[in-house]
Design a protein around this motif. Sequence first.
Motif, short mmCIF file in Angstrom:
data_model
loop_
_atom_site.label_atom_id
_atom_site.label_comp_id
_atom_site.label_asym_id
_atom_site.label_seq_id
_atom_site.Cartn_x
_atom_site.Cartn_y
_atom_site.Cartn_z
N ARG A 116 0.52 3.89 2.41
CA ARG A 116 1.62 3.94 3.38
C ARG A 116 1.87 2.57 3.98
O ARG A 116 3.02 2.17 4.17
N VAL A 117 0.80 1.84 4.27
CA VAL A 117 0.94 0.52 4.89
C VAL A 117 1.70 -0.44 3.99
O VAL A 117 2.54 -1.22 4.45
N ILE A 118 1.46 -0.37 2.68
CA ILE A 118 2.12 -1.30 1.76
C ILE A 118 3.43 -0.74 1.21
O ILE A 118 4.05 -1.36 0.34
N GLY A 119 3.84 0.42 1.71
CA GLY A 119 5.16 0.93 1.36
C GLY A 119 5.25 1.78 0.12
O GLY A 119 6.35 2.08 -0.34
N LEU A 120 4.12 2.21 -0.46
CA LEU A 120 4.15 3.04 -1.66
C LEU A 120 4.29 4.52 -1.34
O LEU A 120 4.61 5.32 -2.21
N ARG A 121 4.02 4.90 -0.11
CA ARG A 121 4.18 6.28 0.34
C ARG A 121 4.97 6.31 1.62
O ARG A 121 4.96 5.34 2.40
N GLY A 122 5.64 7.42 1.86
CA GLY A 122 6.35 7.62 3.10
C GLY A 122 5.43 8.27 4.14
O GLY A 122 4.21 8.18 4.05
N GLU A 123 6.02 8.94 5.09
CA GLU A 123 5.25 9.61 6.13
C GLU A 123 4.48 10.79 5.55
O GLU A 123 4.78 11.28 4.45
#
Length: 255
Positions: A172-179
């Motif tokens: 999530r931090v690196i933008g590969l997953r959403g909430e």
Amino acid sequence: MLSQDLARYVELQHRLGFKFRVQHTLLKSFVAFAERHDDRHVRAARVLEWARLAPSPQQRRNRLLTVRRFALALSAEDRLTLFGLLAATGMRISEALALQLYDVTADGLIIRQTKFQKSRLLPLHPTTRGALDRYLTARRRVGTLNSALFVSATGAPPAYSTVIAVFLRLTRVIGLRGEPGLRGPRIHDLRHTFAVRSLERCQNDRNAVGRHIVALSTYLGHAHVTDTYWYLQATPILMRQIAAAGEALHQGAVA
């Protein structure tokens, strides 16, 4: 040594574009304080002892927050080594967590606890072995008697649920997953990706691909070659290879 950990941490912050002057000064003070007490890793009691030496509540808070971020970064290094090993070898997360120190050999990793109760040897790329050796050097500073290869700062092996939670948080931090609740990469996808990337690098020849699939199935620890097929998916590289083979077959050449 904590001073070496600090040097890596500061270098990382500089590469990210941060000046990191005040934090560096605080951390140098803490590391010097901790090493005077022969500490080899960040200890909560030592952090509190050092923070109480600050002249004001605000400065004590700054000290605690700065060392907390430092400690989290050191912990993340160990977890990233685990995730990196999963990506570089395609092993199952259960197999990685079951590894013991004596499973690290000159020839590679010995996987003893497999899904189908069969042991196998995983040769390692030199870069992967180098990263693992650096982790082992850091692990020795923990001073635990536990023989598990991967341990946390407390000296105990990380729980499966903890590893999964860290993986989800990092993605999530690196933008590969959403909430939470949204779909995204799973830790098992590292194993699937390894299989696909391995096949992409194979020589574009029917016999070579056949031999490679057998070797890949053995490396992954599958009971049957057909199990490996489920790991494969279309990628631009593979589709170009398939198109080229189809064109060659259409023209009468050997595909």
